[in-house]
Design a protein around this motif. Sequence first.
Motif, PDB file in Angstrom:
ATOM      1  N   LYS A  20       0.836  -1.206   0.000  1.00 27.22           N
ATOM      2  CA  LYS A  20       0.000   0.000   0.000  1.00 27.22           C
ATOM      3  C   LYS A  20       0.868   1.253   0.000  1.00 27.22           C
ATOM      4  O   LYS A  20       0.651   2.171  -0.798  1.00 27.22           O
ATOM      5  N   GLN A  21       1.855   1.294   0.862  1.00 27.41           N
ATOM      6  CA  GLN A  21       2.758   2.453   0.912  1.00 27.41           C
ATOM      7  C   GLN A  21       3.514   2.598  -0.413  1.00 27.41           C
ATOM      8  O   GLN A  21       3.707   3.711  -0.905  1.00 27.41           O
ATOM      9  N   THR A  22       3.939   1.486  -0.981  1.00 31.51           N
ATOM     10  CA  THR A  22       4.664   1.524  -2.254  1.00 31.51           C
ATOM     11  C   THR A  22       3.802   2.132  -3.350  1.00 31.51           C
ATOM     12  O   THR A  22       4.227   3.053  -4.051  1.00 31.51           O
ATOM     13  N   LEU A  23       2.576   1.627  -3.505  1.00 32.35           N
ATOM     14  CA  LEU A  23       1.704   2.119  -4.571  1.00 32.35           C
ATOM     15  C   LEU A  23       1.280   3.566  -4.329  1.00 32.35           C
ATOM     16  O   LEU A  23       1.262   4.378  -5.262  1.00 32.35           O
ATOM     17  N   ASP A  24       0.963   3.902  -3.097  1.00 28.43           N
ATOM     18  CA  ASP A  24       0.576   5.282  -2.795  1.00 28.43           C
ATOM     19  C   ASP A  24       1.717   6.252  -3.083  1.00 28.43           C
ATOM     20  O   ASP A  24       1.488   7.354  -3.582  1.00 28.43           O
ATOM     21  N   SER A  25       2.954   5.833  -2.796  1.00 25.43           N
ATOM     22  CA  SER A  25       4.096   6.726  -3.043  1.00 25.43           C
ATOM     23  C   SER A  25       4.332   6.926  -4.538  1.00 25.43           C
ATOM     24  O   SER A  25       4.778   7.996  -4.952  1.00 25.43           O
ATOM     25  N   LEU A  27       1.771   6.751  -6.839  1.00 28.42           N
ATOM     26  CA  LEU A  27       0.609   7.491  -7.330  1.00 28.42           C
ATOM     27  C   LEU A  27       0.611   8.967  -6.921  1.00 28.42           C
ATOM     28  O   LEU A  27       0.006   9.796  -7.606  1.00 28.42           O
ATOM     29  N   ILE A  28       1.291   9.311  -5.853  1.00 30.15           N
ATOM     30  CA  ILE A  28       1.294  10.700  -5.381  1.00 30.15           C
ATOM     31  C   ILE A  28       2.246  11.582  -6.191  1.00 30.15           C
ATOM     32  O   ILE A  28       2.176  12.812  -6.124  1.00 30.15           O
ATOM     33  N   GLN A  29       3.100  10.982  -6.997  1.00 33.52           N
ATOM     34  CA  GLN A  29       4.060  11.746  -7.784  1.00 33.52           C
ATOM     35  C   GLN A  29       3.336  12.630  -8.797  1.00 33.52           C
ATOM     36  O   GLN A  29       2.366  12.208  -9.421  1.00 33.52           O
ATOM     37  N   GLU A  54      -7.693  -3.430  -4.547  1.00 30.09           N
ATOM     38  CA  GLU A  54      -8.274  -2.127  -4.239  1.00 30.09           C
ATOM     39  C   GLU A  54      -7.810  -1.063  -5.239  1.00 30.09           C
ATOM     40  O   GLU A  54      -8.478  -0.060  -5.435  1.00 30.09           O
ATOM     41  N   TYR A  55      -6.667  -1.274  -5.856  1.00 37.26           N
ATOM     42  CA  TYR A  55      -6.112  -0.325  -6.821  1.00 37.26           C
ATOM     43  C   TYR A  55      -6.480  -0.680  -8.259  1.00 37.26           C
ATOM     44  O   TYR A  55      -6.139   0.057  -9.178  1.00 37.26           O
ATOM     45  N   THR A  58      -7.954   1.914 -10.721  1.00 40.93           N
ATOM     46  CA  THR A  58      -7.189   3.120 -11.038  1.00 40.93           C
ATOM     47  C   THR A  58      -6.757   3.065 -12.495  1.00 40.93           C
ATOM     48  O   THR A  58      -6.253   2.045 -12.966  1.00 40.93           O
TER      49      THR A  58
END
Length: 70
Positions: A20-25, A27-29, A54-55, A58
């Motif tokens: 989750k942290q990997t994908l969120d980091s 996607l936030i770019q 969950e992703y 997207t």
Amino acid sequence: MMEKEVSVFVPVYNHRNYIKQTLDSILIQKVTFPYEIVIHDDASTDGTTEIIKEYDMTNNINILYEDTQI
């Protein structure tokens, strides 16, 4: 649809605590070019698969699931 200029490949196997942290980091770019994220789940058994699902809706994410580890 625009051609992707960058593909980010994320291979995973039993990364429930980190995915989750990997994908969120990723996607936030903020970028000015079209990109995609390709996740390859190598038959995770720890709940990673449920998290990456969950992703799945997207637009920039493509998920490849394996039934058995390769």
